[in-house]
Motif scaffolding. Structure first.
Motif, PDB file in Angstrom:
ATOM      1  N   LEU A 270       0.468  -1.254  -0.251  1.00 46.08           N
ATOM      2  CA  LEU A 270       0.095   0.084   0.457  1.00 46.08           C
ATOM      3  C   LEU A 270       0.738   1.519   0.296  1.00 46.08           C
ATOM      4  N   ALA A 271       2.008   1.456   1.210  1.00 48.93           N
ATOM      5  CA  ALA A 271       2.688   1.804   0.780  1.00 48.93           C
ATOM      6  C   ALA A 271       3.709   2.429  -0.646  1.00 48.93           C
ATOM      7  N   GLN A 272       3.405   1.519  -1.715  1.00 45.69           N
ATOM      8  CA  GLN A 272       3.917   1.513  -2.818  1.00 45.69           C
ATOM      9  C   GLN A 272       3.301   3.053  -3.252  1.00 45.69           C
ATOM     10  N   LEU A 273       1.149   2.505  -3.529  1.00 46.57           N
ATOM     11  CA  LEU A 273       0.761   3.550  -4.111  1.00 46.57           C
ATOM     12  C   LEU A 273       1.345   5.033  -3.661  1.00 46.57           C
ATOM     13  N   ASP A 274       1.537   5.403  -3.427  1.00 45.08           N
ATOM     14  CA  ASP A 274       1.412   7.208  -2.251  1.00 45.08           C
ATOM     15  C   ASP A 274       2.831   7.206  -3.408  1.00 45.08           C
ATOM     16  N   VAL A 275       3.707   6.291  -3.653  1.00 42.12           N
ATOM     17  CA  VAL A 275       4.829   6.847  -4.369  1.00 42.12           C
ATOM     18  C   VAL A 275       4.600   7.079  -5.842  1.00 42.12           C
ATOM     19  N   HIS A 276       3.322   5.841  -5.926  1.00 44.32           N
ATOM     20  CA  HIS A 276       2.838   5.767  -7.854  1.00 44.32           C
ATOM     21  C   HIS A 276       2.175   6.940  -8.249  1.00 44.32           C
ATOM     22  N   ASP A 277       1.474   7.683  -6.475  1.00 41.66           N
ATOM     23  CA  ASP A 277       0.567   9.246  -7.462  1.00 41.66           C
ATOM     24  C   ASP A 277       1.925   9.839  -7.318  1.00 41.66           C
ATOM     25  N   ARG A 278       2.580   9.707  -7.013  1.00 35.14           N
ATOM     26  CA  ARG A 278       3.569  11.435  -7.013  1.00 35.14           C
ATOM     27  C   ARG A 278       4.456  11.295  -8.404  1.00 35.14           C
ATOM     28  N   GLN A 279       4.210  10.042  -8.838  1.00 36.51           N
ATOM     29  CA  GLN A 279       5.156   9.387  -9.757  1.00 36.51           C
ATOM     30  C   GLN A 279       4.546   9.041 -10.772  1.00 36.51           C
ATOM     31  N   HIS A 280       3.125   9.240 -10.834  1.00 36.44           N
ATOM     32  CA  HIS A 280       2.472   9.541 -12.460  1.00 36.44           C
ATOM     33  C   HIS A 280       2.232   7.920 -13.207  1.00 36.44           C
ATOM     34  N   VAL A 281       2.486   6.739 -11.858  1.00 37.54           N
ATOM     35  CA  VAL A 281       2.585   5.670 -12.180  1.00 37.54           C
ATOM     36  C   VAL A 281       1.538   5.058 -13.485  1.00 37.54           C
ATOM     37  N   PRO A 282       1.633   4.514 -14.126  1.00 36.71           N
ATOM     38  CA  PRO A 282      -0.077   3.725 -14.763  1.00 36.71           C
ATOM     39  C   PRO A 282      -0.770   3.037 -13.823  1.00 36.71           C
ATOM     40  N   ASP A 283      -2.150   2.839 -14.165  1.00 36.71           N
ATOM     41  CA  ASP A 283      -3.116   2.482 -13.848  1.00 36.71           C
ATOM     42  C   ASP A 283      -2.602   0.600 -13.038  1.00 36.71           C
ATOM     43  N   LYS A 284      -1.945   0.607 -13.868  1.00 38.18           N
ATOM     44  CA  LYS A 284      -2.279  -1.444 -13.963  1.00 38.18           C
ATOM     45  C   LYS A 284      -1.138  -1.421 -12.618  1.00 38.18           C
ATOM     46  N   GLU A 285      -0.165  -0.783 -12.669  1.00 39.90           N
ATOM     47  CA  GLU A 285       0.278  -0.743 -12.128  1.00 39.90           C
ATOM     48  C   GLU A 285      -0.212  -0.810  -9.950  1.00 39.90           C
ATOM     49  N   ARG A 286      -1.139   0.581 -10.406  1.00 38.32           N
ATOM     50  CA  ARG A 286      -2.181   0.687  -8.834  1.00 38.32           C
ATOM     51  C   ARG A 286      -2.611  -0.112  -8.933  1.00 38.32           C
ATOM     52  N   GLN A 287      -3.190  -0.567  -9.885  1.00 43.05           N
ATOM     53  CA  GLN A 287      -3.873  -1.888  -9.509  1.00 43.05           C
ATOM     54  C   GLN A 287      -3.824  -3.235  -8.849  1.00 43.05           C
ATOM     55  N   LEU A 288      -2.077  -3.612  -9.074  1.00 37.64           N
ATOM     56  CA  LEU A 288      -1.857  -4.602  -9.081  1.00 37.64           C
ATOM     57  C   LEU A 288      -1.094  -4.572  -7.431  1.00 37.64           C
ATOM     58  N   ALA A 289      -0.649  -3.398  -6.922  1.00 38.90           N
ATOM     59  CA  ALA A 289      -0.405  -3.387  -5.677  1.00 38.90           C
ATOM     60  C   ALA A 289      -1.681  -2.869  -4.971  1.00 38.90           C
ATOM     61  N   LEU A 290      -2.721  -2.452  -5.048  1.00 37.69           N
ATOM     62  CA  LEU A 290      -3.822  -2.679  -4.419  1.00 37.69           C
ATOM     63  C   LEU A 290      -4.136  -3.961  -4.467  1.00 37.69           C
ATOM     64  N   TRP A 291      -3.804  -4.617  -5.494  1.00 36.56           N
ATOM     65  CA  TRP A 291      -4.554  -6.868  -6.039  1.00 36.56           C
ATOM     66  C   TRP A 291      -4.078  -7.047  -4.436  1.00 36.56           C
ATOM     67  N   ARG A 292      -2.823  -6.687  -4.412  1.00 35.50           N
ATOM     68  CA  ARG A 292      -2.395  -7.887  -3.924  1.00 35.50           C
ATOM     69  C   ARG A 292      -2.445  -7.372  -2.443  1.00 35.50           C
ATOM     70  N   SER A 293      -2.493  -6.175  -1.978  1.00 40.78           N
ATOM     71  CA  SER A 293      -3.026  -5.643  -0.434  1.00 40.78           C
ATOM     72  C   SER A 293      -3.594  -6.445  -0.535  1.00 40.78           C
ATOM     73  N   VAL A 294      -5.189  -6.849  -0.838  1.00 43.15           N
ATOM     74  CA  VAL A 294      -6.486  -7.332  -0.429  1.00 43.15           C
ATOM     75  C   VAL A 294      -6.031  -8.612  -0.537  1.00 43.15           C
ATOM     76  N   TYR A 295      -5.266  -9.127  -1.286  1.00 52.21           N
ATOM     77  CA  TYR A 295      -4.876 -10.936  -1.436  1.00 52.21           C
ATOM     78  C   TYR A 295      -4.111 -11.263   0.095  1.00 52.21           C
ATOM     79  N   VAL A 296      -3.395 -10.355   1.243  1.00 53.53           N
ATOM     80  CA  VAL A 296      -2.706 -10.942   1.257  1.00 53.53           C
ATOM     81  C   VAL A 296      -3.246 -10.460   2.722  1.00 53.53           C
ATOM     82  N   LEU A 297      -4.314  -9.688   2.674  1.00 55.27           N
ATOM     83  CA  LEU A 297      -5.089  -9.314   4.523  1.00 55.27           C
ATOM     84  C   LEU A 297      -6.527 -10.122   4.591  1.00 55.27           C
ATOM     85  N   ALA A 298      -6.600 -10.789   2.851  1.00 53.16           N
ATOM     86  CA  ALA A 298      -7.511 -12.125   2.883  1.00 53.16           C
ATOM     87  C   ALA A 298      -7.140 -13.540   3.430  1.00 53.16           C
ATOM     88  N   GLN A 299      -5.518 -13.330   3.552  1.00 53.26           N
ATOM     89  CA  GLN A 299      -5.269 -14.600   3.926  1.00 53.26           C
ATOM     90  C   GLN A 299      -5.234 -14.105   4.751  1.00 53.26           C
TER      91      GLN A 299
END
Length: 506
Positions: free
Chosen positions: A113-142
Motif C-alpha cells: 500500500l505504501a507503494q501507492l503513494d509513490v505511484h501517485d507522486r510519480q504518475h505510474v500507470p494505473d496497471k501498477e496501482r491496480q496490482l498493488a491494490l490487488w496484492r494488498s487485498v489478497y494478503v489481508l484476506a489470507q
C-alpha cells in the motif's frame, strides 16, 4: 542486521541478515528452505531492510515483487500443515509460526500500500496501482483466513484496512478488472473474503475453513451489491466500511454508523447452494458441479447444508442468555458419551473442568479451566454435567474461540437431557462378519422434537443404508429394528439421523 529464526524444536535463535538490494536479490534467487517456517524470519528481515535501502523506484518494485512471490509460495506451503489434525487450543510452537506468518503478511500489505503513494507522486500507470491494490487485498484476506484456521479473532485493524483498500480501488475504478497474470478481480477477492467472514468461521473446523475459502473463490460472483435503502431480508449482509468488523446481518441495528453501509444480496448464492446440495444428494460428483472434492464428504455436505439453512433465515436468537460463573464437567466424543451414559461416574472417561460464562435454554458458553480436553472440536458431541445434577446433557460443539494456548471457549448446543447407549450391528465389508459400533439414541423431547435421533460417527454408515439393528443393554437386553428417515446433520465428527421403528423385516 539481526532477526529471529526457529530451529527444529520450535525455539528461537538469532541470525545475521545481510542488507542491500544486491544481497536481497541474491537471496531471492536461492531455493526455498526445506522447512517453509524457516523462511518467515528471513522474509520479514528483508522487508524491513528494503524500507531503509536507497534505490530507484523500479529497483524497489522489483525486489518487493520478489519478496511478495516468495512469501506467497511459503504461505501456500504452510497453510495445509496448519489444517491437518489441528486441535484446539493450538500448541505454542504452531501459534508462534502462525504469528510470524501473520506478521509477514501484514508487512506485505503495508509495504504494498505504501507503494501507492509513490505511484501517485510519480504518475505510474494505473496497471501498477491496480496490482498493488490487488496484492494488498489478497494478503489481508489470507491473514483473516489463517486466523480463522486456528479459531483466533482477527487482528485489530485487519478488517478496516481491507474495507479501506477496496474502497480506494473502487474510487480509482480499478476493482472490477483482472490484473495481468491473475485469475480473479480485486472485487472478487474482496467478496470472497467477506463471505468467509459472514459464514461464522468460529463454527468451522480448519478443514471446513479451507473448503469454504475454495468454495467462495469459485462462487463469489454470485453476490450482488444493493443500495442501503433496499428491502431488508435474511439474505442481505451489510458492511460499515469505516468499522473494523466483518459483515453483519441486515437485521442487526448498528449504533451510530460511521458511514453509508455497503449492502449485498446473497439470495443468488443461497439458491445455488440448494441446487448444489440436491445434485450432490442425487449422486452427482462434486467435480461435475465445479465444487471442491471435500463437498463429496459428509462433512463437506454438512457445511453446505448449514450455510443454506443459516443464510435463509433471520438467525434471531429465540432465548436470552443469562450470565453465569458455575463450574461444569465435560466429556467428549461418542465413545466417551457412550460410557458416561452407560456407567455414569464409574465410567473410565477423562473429564475436563469448564466455567459456564452464560447459558440459555438452548445451550452454554463455556471456558476451559483445567483437565485434558482431548480432540474436542467444532462439530463433535460432548456430555455436560452442571452443579449437583447427576444427568449428563448431550450437546454439540457449535463454535470455538482460542486467543492463546491457555485460552479456549466453546459454544455448546443442548441436543437432549440424556442419551441411551446402544450398539449398532451391521454387516462388515470384509469377511469378519458383523461390525459393532457404539452409537447414542437421543429420546424425543415433547413440544420440541417428536422423533428420536441416532448419533453415529461420521462416515460409519453406508450412504444408502436405511434399516438399522440396535442392541440396547439397560436392565434387560433389547434388540430394536429401526430405519433412518432423514439425515438431520452431518459434521466432520458425527452424523445425526432421525429414526423410527421399522415394521418391515430386514
Amino acid at each position: 542486521m539481526t532477526d529471529t529464526v526457529f530451529n527444529a524444536a520450535g525455539t528461537e535463535r538469532t541470525a545475521t541478515i545481510p542488507s542491500g538490494i544486491r544481497s536481497i536479490q541474491q537471496w531471492l534467487e536461492m531455493p526455498l528452505a526445506p522447512q517453509p517456517a524457516d523462511e518467515l524470519p528471513l522474509l520479514r528481515a528483508h522487508l524491513k531492510a528494503l524500507r531503509e535501502i536507497d534505490g530507484t523506484l523500479p529497483q524497489r518494485v522489483r525486489i518487493l515483487d520478489g519478496l511478495y512471490s516468495r512469501s506467497t509460495m511459503v504461505t501456500s506451503r504452510l497453510i495445509p500443515s496448519l489444517s491437518v489434525d489441528l486441535v484446539l487450543p493450538v500448541p505454542r510452537k504452531t501459534r508462534r509460526i502462525v504469528r510470524s506468518l501473520l506478521d509477514l503478511l501484514q508487512m506485505l500489505a503495508d509495504d504494498t500500500l505504501a507503494q501507492l503513494d509513490v505511484h501517485d507522486r510519480q504518475h505510474v500507470p494505473d496497471k501498477e496501482r491496480q496490482l498493488a491494490l490487488w496484492r494488498s487485498v489478497y494478503v489481508l484476506a489470507q491473514q483473516l483466513m489463517i486466523s480463522d484456521l486456528i479459531a483466533s479473532p482477527a487482528r485489530a485493524g485487519t478488517w478496516l484496512l481491507l474495507h479501506q483498500t477496496y474502497a480506494e480501488a473502487r474510487r480509482l475504478q480499478l476493482h472490477a478488472t483482472v490484473p495481468r497474470g491473475e485469475v480473479h478481480s480485486l472485487q472478487h477477492l474482496y467478496h470472497a473474503a467477506i463471505l468467509l467472514g459472514w459464514a461464522q468461521p468460529a463454527s468451522l473446523t480448519a478443514r471446513e475453513v479451507l473448503f469454504l475459502t475454495d468454495y467462495f473463490e469459485r462462487f463469489a460472483n454470485q453476490i450482488e451489491p444493493l443500495s442501503s435503502s433496499a428491502a431488508v431480508n435474511a439474505a442481505t449482509l451489510c458492511i460499515d466500511p469505516l468499522r473494523d468488523a466483518a459483515a453483519m446481518s441486515s437485521f442487526r441495528k448498528i449504533a451510530l454508523p460511521t458511514a453509508d453501509l455497503d449492502c449485498y444480496s446473497i439470495a443468488g448464492l443461497c439458491a445455488l447452494l440448494k441446487v448444489q446440495i440436491a445434485q450432490l444428494d442425487a449422486g452427482t460428483p462434486p467435480q461435475e458441479l465445479n465444487l471442491p472434492d471435500f463437498a463429496g464428504t459428509p462433512a463437506g455436505r454438512g457445511v453446505l447444508v448449514r450455510l443454506s439453512v443459516r443464510w435463509s433465515n433471520s438467525g434471531k436468537r429465540r432465548f436470552q442468555r443469562r450470565m453465569q460463573n458455575q463450574r461444569a464437567l465435560v466429556g467428549a466424543g461418542i465413545d466417551g458419551l457412550w460410557q458416561l451414559s452407560q456407567k455414569g461416574t464409574a465410567a473410565n472417561v477423562e473429564l475436563s473442568t469448564w466455567m459456564i460464562t452464560n447459558e440459555s435454554p438452548e445451550g452454554y458458553s463455556v471456558m476451559h479451566v483445567s483437565g485434558n480436553i482431548g480432540a474436542l472440536s467444532v462439530g463433535d458431541v460432548a456430555a455436560v454435567r452442571t452443579g449437583s445434577d447427576q444427568n449428563w446433557q448431550i450437546c454439540m460443539v457449535r463454535w470455538a474461540v482460542s486467543e492463546n494456548p491457555e485460552h479456549l471457549e466453546l459454544g455448546l448446543q443442548i441436543l437432549a437431557p440424556r442419551a441411551v447407549p446402544a450398539i449398532l450391528a451391521q454387516p462388515s465389508d470384509g469377511s469378519t462378519g458383523t461390525e459393532h459400533l457404539r452409537v447414542l439414541i437421543l429420546p424425543e423431547i415433547p413440544k420440541l422434537r417428536t422423533g428420536q435421533w441416532l448419533i453415529v460417527a461420521a462416515g460409519a454408515l453406508p450412504k444408502h443404508r436405511d434399516k438399522l439393528l440396535l442392541v440396547i443393554e439397560e436392565e434387560n437386553v433389547a434388540v430394536r429394528e429401526v430405519k433412518s428417515i432423514y439425515v438431520d446433520e452431518q459434521t466432520g465428527s458425527v452424523e445425526i439421523l432421525s429414526i423410527e421403528p421399522d415394521q418391515d423385516p430386514f
